[in-house]
Design an enzyme around this catalytic site. Structure first.
Site, short mmCIF file in Angstrom:
data_model
loop_
_atom_site.label_atom_id
_atom_site.label_comp_id
_atom_site.label_asym_id
_atom_site.label_seq_id
_atom_site.Cartn_x
_atom_site.Cartn_y
_atom_site.Cartn_z
N LEU A 167 20.89 29.78 -29.49
CA LEU A 167 21.12 28.43 -28.99
C LEU A 167 22.32 27.77 -29.67
CD1 LEU A 167 17.52 27.04 -28.42
CD2 LEU A 167 19.30 27.45 -26.71
N TYR A 168 22.54 28.08 -30.93
CA TYR A 168 23.74 27.58 -31.61
C TYR A 168 24.98 28.14 -30.91
CZ TYR A 168 27.08 26.57 -35.33
OH TYR A 168 28.16 26.11 -36.05
N GLU A 169 24.96 29.44 -30.63
CA GLU A 169 26.10 30.08 -29.95
C GLU A 169 26.33 29.47 -28.57
OE1 GLU A 169 25.30 34.25 -29.82
OE2 GLU A 169 24.62 34.28 -31.90
#
Length: 410
Positions: free
Chosen positions: A319-321
């Protein structure tokens, strides 16, 4: 035959590049050596901030005292490429010697145009003095070629920077392609490791650093002998409108805040990752871009966005990516029509609250970012991963091309 043509073309381009380097070095020297500045100083007396001429008499004198001597120095040094070619190839290769003389011919154009402006030849300034024409700026400062916006900053932002006349290579080498001195620079995520390190580095560069943080504590930097509190503005995600007045006041907005939900994949994690990493950054960008209204704003206002190395590499946090890649693509899209410069900070793994096992130190990364900014890098890559230095420029080029082809300006 083809090789001879290529060699001739290479010599011609090299000789032109050589005289351009001579001119820019002469200009930089004029700002540190007073005998030269007595001549060059006339150039800085000519223009008002809207690039209108203070006096026709001063304008003409400035060309005799500054532009003509500068062109003569270029001409004197321009003899070296054909001379070295003659020593290397002999006179039998006279076509190559002529090609190496291209820099001198190029310089003669500058010399004759400077003389024309010096004698007051009608319309000579409109035809030949393109970086000093008055009127609204149509584009932000260009990264490789000097345009009006870029050169305006030498006169009215910092005369000890922006020395280049046509190509920006010398400024990039000297670190004078962007001056941070006196700039009001606000950094979001200021309580994080990189945010604090960047504020410290900006303070040392003479900028007026401003911290934007969601924490209640006042942010400080280390001065020469003591800890110095800096201006700290409180802010929460979703309340970007509260920063309108601040965004109108500052020169540079650094969008650095973020969240890492690590291995989570539930609905709340998805919403949090995109809201913090993508949508809040987009709202801040829109608010800041709305403040870019005047020539000074176009020339000096900037946005720096920490999109992270996750734009092109795995960060082992999906999700960060995803949210950072979405932000990166939105920034690429906004750049197409942006009224001011937008830079990307593509940073690898450094120690921070988001990444406690990072390899690089936040202070070292901040120093590299500032060095890149002063070289006017639009995409500043700081990482230990060599793949990023190849993958990111390729990705950025094709994504930008795709957006340019399949979108249109409103």
């Amino acid at each position: 035959m083809a090789m001879a043509w290529l060699m001739g073309l290479g010599l011609a381009l090299a000789s032109v590049l050589w005289v351009e380097l001579v001119r820019d070095c002469y200009h930089a020297l004029a700002h540190v050596w007073s005998p030269l500045y007595r001549l060059h100083g006339w150039h800085h007396r000519v223009f008002r901030s809207d690039l209108s001429v203070v006096s026709t008499e001063i304008y003409q004198k400035a060309h005799w005292y500054n532009d003509v001597p500068e062109a003569l120095v270029m001409l004197a040094f321009g003899i070296w490429p054909p001379l070295l070619t003659w020593m290397w190839q002999g006179f039998s290769q006279w076509p190559l010697i002529l090609a190496a003389s291209a820099g001198m011919v190029y310089t003669l154009g500058f010399l004759l145009s400077a003389i024309a402006r010096g004698v007051g030849l009608p319309n000579a300034d409109e035809i030949t003095d393109l970086t000093h024409r008055p009127g609204p700026f149509l584009t932000p400062p260009a990264p490789w070629m000097v345009n009006r916006t870029y050169h305006w900053r030498h006169h009215f932002d910092d005369p000890n920077a922006y020395f280049c006349g046509t190509l920006t290579l010398v400024d990039k080498m000297l670190g004078t392609a962007l001056s941070l001195k006196g700039k009001k620079i606000a950094v979001t995520g200021a309580s994080g490791g990189f945010g604090q390190a960047l504020l410290q580095e900006l303070h040392q560069q003479g900028a007026k650093a401003i911290a934007i943080t969601s924490c209640g504590q006042e942010v400080t930097v280390i001065g020469a002998e003591k800890t110095i509190p800096i201006r700290t503005e409180q802010w929460c995600i979703g309340q970007e409108d509260q920063l309108k007045d601040l965004l109108a006041e500052i020169d540079v907005l650094v969008i650095n805040h973020g969240v890492n939900v690590h291995q989570r994949r539930d609905g709340q994690a998805i919403q949090e990752a995109y809201e913090v990493n993508t949508f809040s950054a987009l709202r801040l960008m829109e608010l800041f871009l709305a403040t870019v209204k005047t020539n000074r704003h176009i020339a000096t206002k900037e946005i720096w966005v920490n999109t992270s190395e996750a734009e092109v590499n795995p960060a082992f946090s999906p999700l960060y990516e995803l949210s950072k890649r979405a932000l990166g693509d939105v920034v690429t899209l906004k750049r197409l029509d942006s009224p001011c410069v937008i830079r990307k900070l593509i940073l690898g793994p450094f120690k921070s609250k988001l990444n406690p096992v990072g390899i690089m130190s936040a202070a070292w990364v901040a120093r590299q970012v500032v060095k890149g900014v002063k070289r006017d890098s639009r995409n500043i890559i700081v990482t230990i991963n060599p793949i990023t230095f190849i993958a990111f420029p390729v990705k950025e080029f094709f994504v930008s091309l795709y957006f340019r082809c399949f979108t249109k300006k409103s």
